[in-house]
Design a protein around this motif. Sequence first.
Motif, PDB file in Angstrom:
ATOM      1  N   LYS A 185     -13.869  16.649   7.990  1.00 39.58           N
ATOM      2  CA  LYS A 185     -12.937  17.400   8.833  1.00 39.58           C
ATOM      3  C   LYS A 185     -12.161  15.995   9.400  1.00 39.58           C
ATOM      4  O   LYS A 185     -11.863  16.228  10.526  1.00 39.58           O
ATOM      5  CB  LYS A 185     -13.470  18.059   9.855  1.00 39.58           C
ATOM      6  N   CYS A 186     -11.582  15.347   8.575  1.00 37.67           N
ATOM      7  CA  CYS A 186     -10.549  14.053   9.064  1.00 37.67           C
ATOM      8  C   CYS A 186      -9.449  14.521   8.576  1.00 37.67           C
ATOM      9  O   CYS A 186      -8.990  15.381   7.639  1.00 37.67           O
ATOM     10  CB  CYS A 186     -11.273  12.905   8.577  1.00 37.67           C
ATOM     11  N   ILE A 187      -8.398  13.710   8.996  1.00 38.12           N
ATOM     12  CA  ILE A 187      -6.874  13.743   8.491  1.00 38.12           C
ATOM     13  C   ILE A 187      -6.771  12.873   7.371  1.00 38.12           C
ATOM     14  O   ILE A 187      -7.243  11.736   7.433  1.00 38.12           O
ATOM     15  CB  ILE A 187      -6.037  13.267   9.601  1.00 38.12           C
ATOM     16  N   PHE A 188      -6.363  13.498   6.300  1.00 39.19           N
ATOM     17  CA  PHE A 188      -6.056  12.540   5.150  1.00 39.19           C
ATOM     18  C   PHE A 188      -4.684  13.073   4.395  1.00 39.19           C
ATOM     19  O   PHE A 188      -4.453  14.190   4.293  1.00 39.19           O
ATOM     20  CB  PHE A 188      -7.357  12.544   4.301  1.00 39.19           C
ATOM     21  N   GLU A 189      -4.362  12.158   3.440  1.00 37.15           N
ATOM     22  CA  GLU A 189      -3.239  12.503   2.621  1.00 37.15           C
ATOM     23  C   GLU A 189      -3.218  11.718   1.144  1.00 37.15           C
ATOM     24  O   GLU A 189      -3.682  10.656   1.406  1.00 37.15           O
ATOM     25  CB  GLU A 189      -1.754  11.830   3.235  1.00 37.15           C
ATOM     26  N   PRO A 190      -3.135  12.601   0.100  1.00 39.93           N
ATOM     27  CA  PRO A 190      -3.062  11.665  -1.107  1.00 39.93           C
ATOM     28  C   PRO A 190      -1.811  11.204  -1.528  1.00 39.93           C
ATOM     29  O   PRO A 190      -0.807  11.849  -1.316  1.00 39.93           O
ATOM     30  CB  PRO A 190      -3.725  12.989  -2.155  1.00 39.93           C
ATOM     31  N   PHE A 191      -1.731   9.788  -2.175  1.00 37.33           N
ATOM     32  CA  PHE A 191      -0.464   9.598  -2.742  1.00 37.33           C
ATOM     33  C   PHE A 191      -0.555   9.984  -4.408  1.00 37.33           C
ATOM     34  O   PHE A 191      -1.471   9.420  -4.845  1.00 37.33           O
ATOM     35  CB  PHE A 191      -0.339   7.887  -2.736  1.00 37.33           C
ATOM     36  N   ALA A 192       0.523  10.265  -4.929  1.00 40.83           N
ATOM     37  CA  ALA A 192       0.574  10.749  -6.464  1.00 40.83           C
ATOM     38  C   ALA A 192       1.875  10.791  -6.415  1.00 40.83           C
ATOM     39  O   ALA A 192       2.795  11.085  -5.768  1.00 40.83           O
ATOM     40  CB  ALA A 192      -0.377  11.780  -6.652  1.00 40.83           C
ATOM     41  N   ASP A 193       2.414  10.536  -7.809  1.00 40.97           N
ATOM     42  CA  ASP A 193       3.884  10.640  -8.344  1.00 40.97           C
ATOM     43  C   ASP A 193       4.698   9.868  -7.650  1.00 40.97           C
ATOM     44  O   ASP A 193       5.920  10.117  -7.412  1.00 40.97           O
ATOM     45  CB  ASP A 193       4.269  12.091  -8.309  1.00 40.97           C
ATOM     46  N   GLY A 194       4.290   8.753  -6.991  1.00 36.30           N
ATOM     47  CA  GLY A 194       5.171   7.876  -6.187  1.00 36.30           C
ATOM     48  C   GLY A 194       5.569   8.198  -4.817  1.00 36.30           C
ATOM     49  O   GLY A 194       6.406   7.589  -4.189  1.00 36.30           O
ATOM     50  N   GLY A 233       0.844  -1.241   0.034  1.00 37.02           N
ATOM     51  CA  GLY A 233      -0.179   0.092  -0.133  1.00 37.02           C
ATOM     52  C   GLY A 233       1.048   1.396  -0.142  1.00 37.02           C
ATOM     53  O   GLY A 233       0.449   2.375  -0.201  1.00 37.02           O
ATOM     54  N   ARG A 234       2.008   1.070   0.221  1.00 40.72           N
ATOM     55  CA  ARG A 234       3.015   2.209   0.303  1.00 40.72           C
ATOM     56  C   ARG A 234       3.227   2.971  -1.295  1.00 40.72           C
ATOM     57  O   ARG A 234       3.418   1.989  -1.980  1.00 40.72           O
ATOM     58  CB  ARG A 234       4.304   1.837   0.795  1.00 40.72           C
ATOM     59  N   PRO A 235       3.364   4.168  -1.049  1.00 34.71           N
ATOM     60  CA  PRO A 235       3.875   4.609  -2.473  1.00 34.71           C
ATOM     61  C   PRO A 235       5.391   4.303  -2.834  1.00 34.71           C
ATOM     62  O   PRO A 235       5.913   3.709  -1.983  1.00 34.71           O
ATOM     63  CB  PRO A 235       3.777   6.157  -2.175  1.00 34.71           C
ATOM     64  N   PHE A 236       5.567   4.477  -3.987  1.00 37.09           N
ATOM     65  CA  PHE A 236       7.071   3.827  -4.107  1.00 37.09           C
ATOM     66  C   PHE A 236       8.199   4.430  -3.406  1.00 37.09           C
ATOM     67  O   PHE A 236       9.227   3.979  -2.896  1.00 37.09           O
ATOM     68  CB  PHE A 236       7.324   4.239  -5.888  1.00 37.09           C
ATOM     69  N   PHE A 256       7.838  -3.585  -8.542  1.00 35.51           N
ATOM     70  CA  PHE A 256       7.099  -3.215  -7.298  1.00 35.51           C
ATOM     71  C   PHE A 256       5.681  -2.926  -7.721  1.00 35.51           C
ATOM     72  O   PHE A 256       5.389  -2.082  -8.454  1.00 35.51           O
ATOM     73  CB  PHE A 256       7.716  -2.144  -6.537  1.00 35.51           C
ATOM     74  N   ILE A 257       4.683  -3.356  -6.921  1.00 38.05           N
ATOM     75  CA  ILE A 257       3.423  -2.808  -6.861  1.00 38.05           C
ATOM     76  C   ILE A 257       3.086  -2.194  -5.854  1.00 38.05           C
ATOM     77  O   ILE A 257       3.252  -2.422  -4.551  1.00 38.05           O
ATOM     78  CB  ILE A 257       2.649  -4.200  -6.842  1.00 38.05           C
ATOM     79  N   CYS A 258       2.705  -0.791  -5.969  1.00 39.04           N
ATOM     80  CA  CYS A 258       2.706   0.190  -5.056  1.00 39.04           C
ATOM     81  C   CYS A 258       1.325   0.706  -5.089  1.00 39.04           C
ATOM     82  O   CYS A 258       0.318   0.560  -5.836  1.00 39.04           O
ATOM     83  CB  CYS A 258       3.283   1.417  -5.466  1.00 39.04           C
ATOM     84  N   SER A 259       0.977   1.734  -3.895  1.00 35.99           N
ATOM     85  CA  SER A 259      -0.080   2.390  -3.547  1.00 35.99           C
ATOM     86  C   SER A 259      -1.484   1.402  -3.739  1.00 35.99           C
ATOM     87  O   SER A 259      -2.347   1.667  -4.716  1.00 35.99           O
ATOM     88  CB  SER A 259      -0.327   3.446  -4.526  1.00 35.99           C
ATOM     89  N   ASN A 260      -1.349   0.101  -3.296  1.00 36.09           N
ATOM     90  CA  ASN A 260      -2.574  -0.830  -3.417  1.00 36.09           C
ATOM     91  C   ASN A 260      -2.842  -1.033  -4.890  1.00 36.09           C
ATOM     92  O   ASN A 260      -4.043  -1.260  -5.102  1.00 36.09           O
ATOM     93  CB  ASN A 260      -3.736  -0.209  -2.609  1.00 36.09           C
ATOM     94  N   GLY A 261      -2.138  -1.169  -5.714  1.00 31.59           N
ATOM     95  CA  GLY A 261      -2.229  -1.720  -7.163  1.00 31.59           C
ATOM     96  C   GLY A 261      -2.383  -0.559  -7.965  1.00 31.59           C
ATOM     97  O   GLY A 261      -2.571  -0.788  -9.226  1.00 31.59           O
TER      98      GLY A 261
END
Length: 275
Positions: free
Chosen positions: A104-113, A47-50, A66-71
């Motif tokens: 109003k939750c804590i969140f982060e986007p994965f993009a660009d590895g 599930g990790r980014p690269f 490597f398969i990253c970000s949950n596919g």
Amino acid sequence: MIDREIKLIGIDLDGTLLNDEKQLCDGVEDTLKKARQKGIHIVPITGRPFNGIPECVKALDEIEYFICSNGASIIDAKTKESIYTFSMTNEKSKEVFGVLKSAKCIFEPFADGVCYTEQEILDSYIGFFRGSPVEEYLLSTRVICDSIQALLTDEGKCADEFFVSCESKEEREKICKMLDGIGGVQYWFYDDRYIEITKEGCDKGSALETICRHLGIDIKNTMAFGDGDNDLFFLEKAGVAVAMENAFPSVKAKADIIAKSNNENGVGRIIEELL
């Protein structure tokens, strides 16, 4: 007893290949080397980014992909380039952002590895995980941006995944109901605090099918190791499913084999038996 030839082994990282110190268990590197020498492809599926994959794993010469970000992306280990992506559109990324912002939750986007975050969010995580191996992981993998909302104004910015932290089960259920209302995404839970959100149809199982097609391997000739609910997608599709002793009950229920825990070199022991 494994009743088929194994040509590819897909391995989750956290709670599976990595021990609780986020390191490789003694001996597993040699085991993976022997497996590759016998022609078996070794593919981390995380599930990790690269950029979140630890150096101890990136340094393994036996790994080709490597398969990253949950596919959501498949990365060539040698060139560091993506050979496959399944990101949300920018429009859908903004829509998910709007839902999470209104919650109003804590969140982060994965993009660009990478994982993009705001300083305030990173500070809250560090405060919670200070002194643990997770703190080092957070500091080495997060890319600070002034504003996630401003980041998404770039139409070329498409999220691979959103990682959400919830304060309670009630908050998590509320967010999931809101996500169901917009459609086009799927989600699952990590531990009892987190939600991982990807594009609908994007998961570790679909990515396993994709890498098998790329390598010309029948998915029946694969073995998969995992411990969490997001691993069910590829455990259910693999020829042989292995759950760690520390896995969620839902994962163990779907497994053909139960391995020793991630702190007891469970992955290495099963592969040694296979070899």
